[in-house]
Motif scaffolding. Sequence first.
Motif, mmCIF file in Angstrom:
data_model
loop_
_atom_site.group_PDB
_atom_site.id
_atom_site.type_symbol
_atom_site.label_atom_id
_atom_site.label_comp_id
_atom_site.label_asym_id
_atom_site.label_seq_id
_atom_site.Cartn_x
_atom_site.Cartn_y
_atom_site.Cartn_z
ATOM 1 N N ALA A 4 70.740 -32.337 42.412
ATOM 2 C CA ALA A 4 70.030 -33.434 43.065
ATOM 3 C C ALA A 4 69.635 -34.488 42.040
ATOM 4 N N PHE A 5 69.459 -35.707 42.508
ATOM 5 C CA PHE A 5 69.206 -36.886 41.685
ATOM 6 C C PHE A 5 67.923 -37.532 42.184
ATOM 7 N N PHE A 6 66.896 -37.580 41.351
ATOM 8 C CA PHE A 6 65.605 -38.166 41.720
ATOM 9 C C PHE A 6 65.439 -39.472 40.954
ATOM 10 N N PRO A 7 65.823 -40.603 41.569
ATOM 11 C CA PRO A 7 65.762 -41.881 40.865
ATOM 12 C C PRO A 7 64.406 -42.561 41.000
ATOM 13 N N GLY A 8 64.075 -43.362 40.010
ATOM 14 C CA GLY A 8 62.855 -44.157 40.075
ATOM 15 C C GLY A 8 62.666 -44.942 38.796
ATOM 16 N N THR A 9 61.701 -45.848 38.824
ATOM 17 C CA THR A 9 61.382 -46.586 37.604
ATOM 18 C C THR A 9 60.411 -45.794 36.734
ATOM 19 N N PHE A 10 59.542 -45.011 37.358
ATOM 20 C CA PHE A 10 58.604 -44.152 36.634
ATOM 21 C C PHE A 10 57.849 -44.954 35.565
ATOM 22 N N VAL A 35 65.785 -42.297 35.359
ATOM 23 C CA VAL A 35 64.932 -43.455 35.112
ATOM 24 C C VAL A 35 65.794 -44.714 35.169
ATOM 25 N N TYR A 36 65.510 -45.553 36.150
ATOM 26 C CA TYR A 36 66.288 -46.774 36.339
ATOM 27 C C TYR A 36 65.891 -47.808 35.295
ATOM 28 N N ASP A 37 66.873 -48.441 34.692
ATOM 29 C CA ASP A 37 66.576 -49.297 33.539
ATOM 30 C C ASP A 37 66.142 -50.715 33.883
ATOM 31 N N ARG A 38 66.642 -51.314 34.964
ATOM 32 C CA ARG A 38 66.323 -52.715 35.214
ATOM 33 C C ARG A 38 66.011 -52.993 36.678
ATOM 34 N N PRO A 39 64.892 -52.547 37.167
ATOM 35 C CA PRO A 39 64.540 -52.855 38.564
ATOM 36 C C PRO A 39 64.146 -54.322 38.711
ATOM 37 N N LEU A 40 64.047 -54.772 39.930
ATOM 38 C CA LEU A 40 63.662 -56.156 40.203
ATOM 39 C C LEU A 40 62.140 -56.293 40.201
ATOM 40 N N LYS A 41 61.519 -55.823 39.162
ATOM 41 C CA LYS A 41 60.083 -55.972 39.011
ATOM 42 C C LYS A 41 59.740 -55.906 37.537
ATOM 43 N N ALA A 52 61.208 -41.220 27.584
ATOM 44 C CA ALA A 52 60.458 -40.292 26.711
ATOM 45 C C ALA A 52 59.246 -39.718 27.435
ATOM 46 N N LEU A 53 58.521 -40.537 28.186
ATOM 47 C CA LEU A 53 57.347 -40.052 28.927
ATOM 48 C C LEU A 53 57.764 -39.044 30.000
ATOM 49 N N VAL A 54 58.864 -39.323 30.682
ATOM 50 C CA VAL A 54 59.346 -38.412 31.729
ATOM 51 C C VAL A 54 59.833 -37.106 31.096
ATOM 52 N N ILE A 67 67.487 -38.422 32.544
ATOM 53 C CA ILE A 67 68.452 -39.393 32.028
ATOM 54 C C ILE A 67 67.985 -40.804 32.375
ATOM 55 N N GLY A 68 68.568 -41.779 31.732
ATOM 56 C CA GLY A 68 68.418 -43.159 32.135
ATOM 57 C C GLY A 68 69.692 -43.582 32.851
ATOM 58 N N TYR A 69 69.576 -44.584 33.716
ATOM 59 C CA TYR A 69 70.784 -45.085 34.380
ATOM 60 C C TYR A 69 70.614 -46.538 34.770
ATOM 61 N N ARG A 70 71.746 -47.171 35.047
ATOM 62 C CA ARG A 70 71.761 -48.536 35.562
ATOM 63 C C ARG A 70 72.819 -48.610 36.641
ATOM 64 N N GLY A 71 72.772 -49.649 37.418
ATOM 65 C CA GLY A 71 73.761 -49.807 38.480
ATOM 66 C C GLY A 71 73.327 -49.120 39.761
ATOM 67 N N LEU A 72 74.295 -48.920 40.621
ATOM 68 C CA LEU A 72 74.011 -48.305 41.918
ATOM 69 C C LEU A 72 73.657 -46.829 41.760
#
Length: 174
Positions: A4-10, A35-41, A52-54, A67-72
């Motif tokens: 499973a994949f739990f995405p967020g900005t955290f 951890v999403y790298d570039r959200p619209l906020k 590192a915090l996560v 992990i970190g990720y970008r894109g869809l």
Amino acid sequence: MVRAFFPGTFDPIHYGHINIARRASRIFDELIVAVYDRPLKSLLFSPEERIALVRAAFKEEENIRVIGYRGLTVDACRMNGAQVIVRGLRVFSDFEYEFRMALANQRLGPDIEVVAFITDEQNTFLSSSTVREIASLGGDVSSMVPPHVALALHRRFFELGEGQQIVPQTSLRD
């Protein structure tokens, strides 16, 4: 094996996130906290700092990987072999947002399921933006975040100093 994949900005991770991740890790063979790298906020912490915090929050969890990720998100799921997206629901207003996101992800990745966990009652008020605001005003967030995150918040707001716009205006849906 079900991954499973739990995405967020955290930004930052809090006990609501941790609760959802731990509960999901009991159901799935492996949970990837992504951890999403570039959200619209606007963000308080860089992607590397948030990762590192996560990681520190889950250092004792054997079947949780960070992990970190970008894109869809669906593309990141496929690249990491995840069949399920995990999301958390706190309040009724979260449902509408998450419902629309689940439908969009289903359209983009019909092979990936979305599973929503309802937060524990004591975490219904928690959001990263609430934690940031309280911390920016010198409030005690020790009941909301792990000690290492509280320390990171304290340090960041000390670095930023007074008189600056230090709490980005964000949605409560993080």
